[in-house]
Design an enzyme around this catalytic site. Structure first.
Site, PDB file in Angstrom:
ATOM      1  N   SER A 165      -1.003  -1.193  -2.863  1.00  0.00           N
ATOM      2  CA  SER A 165      -2.290  -1.802  -3.212  1.00  0.00           C
ATOM      3  C   SER A 165      -2.575  -1.801  -4.706  1.00  0.00           C
ATOM      4  O   SER A 165      -3.178  -2.736  -5.230  1.00  0.00           O
ATOM      5  CB  SER A 165      -3.422  -1.095  -2.468  1.00  0.00           C
ATOM      6  N   HIS A 204      -6.754   1.047  -6.569  1.00  0.00           N
ATOM      7  CA  HIS A 204      -7.157  -0.351  -6.659  1.00  0.00           C
ATOM      8  C   HIS A 204      -7.756  -0.667  -8.027  1.00  0.00           C
ATOM      9  O   HIS A 204      -7.409  -1.674  -8.657  1.00  0.00           O
ATOM     10  CB  HIS A 204      -8.165  -0.673  -5.562  1.00  0.00           C
TER      11      HIS A 204
END
Length: 296
Positions: free
Chosen positions: A201, A247
């Site tokens: 991610s 993220h």
């Protein structure tokens, strides 16, 4: 958010099309960077080409690409398969996920991102603070469930292909790995040291940041990218068991590198592009050293 400067525009605020000088345009050929008007635009896999580049010719005035070495929007070499690296990355992630399923948690515990903690299955204190810096990298290729890897690989395919075509393979790989490492470093710095995390991610959010830079470079509509990014950030901060630090770190690193890759002045392109990658890597090392000093 950028805003246009106030005041009247210059008499010649935009360049004229290289074939129709009387027509102002903000679009340039993604190969040779000559300005082109709507009548001269030829759709390409990324952006538009001028008629000469589309036909493999190099006539006309202004800078033109070498016929034997066409370049991407960021100055990389044009590849026969513009998604090859993306396919390889997906293949590596899938292969390692199969290994995780086959070997079990012991394999994952050796490679996942963890600051410093006692791992019962391994019977020892593990983590980046114990000198296992490789975890910053290996965690990028591990996943915790079928849905986890499915979502990440679909995102990688959707975002990675256009970026690989626009940047070229080497620059695209640099973007991917630097963004992923930035996500791991921020996770190491902020998250609890015994909190394990894993997944692609961070790198994929880096691709989000670079996609925004690409859309801006092509003067395309930014709204779909912004909407999709906002949706993903909402999930990031509302769903349980998501390492939001990865993220955010990946997004910031990818945005910085993507902007440098796609907006670097042509005469100093390589210096600016790889300098931005080096800057992100220096930040990764600095954050890792700071956190290691705190934990040891």
């Amino acid at each position: 958010m950028d805003h246009a400067a106030a005041g009247p525009p210059d008499a010649r605020s935009l360049p004229g099309c290289y074939r129709h000088p009387d027509r102002e345009t903000g679009i340039r050929c993604t190969r040779c960077e000559r300005p082109i008007c709507p009548d001269c635009m030829v759709n390409a896999s990324v952006g538009f080409h001028c008629p000469d580049c589309a036909a493999g010719r190099t006539g006309g005035s202004g800078p033109a690409p070498a016929a034997s070495r066409p370049r991407t929007l960021a100055g990389g070499a044009i590849a026969d398969d513009p998604r090859l690296v993306t396919k390889v990355l997906i293949g590596v992630n899938l292969a390692l996920f199969l290994v995780q399923l086959s070997v079990g948690d012991r394999f994952t515990n050796h490679l996942e991102m963890i600051g410093r903690a006692y791992v019962p299955l391994l019977g020892s204190v593990e983590g980046v603070a114990e000198g296992q810096w490789y975890r910053l990298l290996t965690a990028m290729f591990l996943h915790g469930s079928y849905m986890h890897i499915l979502f990440n690989m679909l995102s990688l395919w959707w975002l990675g292909g256009p970026l690989e075509g626009a940047l070229g393979r080497v620059r695209y790989l640099a973007l991917y790995f630097c963004s992923g490492l930035a996500g791991s470093a921020l996770t190491y710095l902020i998250a609890e040291p015994n909190q394990p995390s894993l997944g692609a991610s961070g790198a994929i959010f880096g691709l989000f940041g670079a996609t925004a830079a690409l859309v801006r470079r092509l003067n395309a509509d930014m709204r779909p990218v912004v909407i999709l990014l906002v949706i993903n950030l909402v999930f990031t901060f509302t769903w349980a068991n998501i390492a939001w630090q990865a993220h955010v770190g990946g997004l910031v690193g990818g945005a910085v590198i993507g902007y440098a890759m796609l907006h670097a002045p042509r005469e100093r392109r390589a210096l600016v592009q790889y300098g931005a990658c080096a800057l992100v890597l220096v930040a990764v090392v600095a954050l890792t050293l700071v956190r290691t000093a705190q934990l040891t």
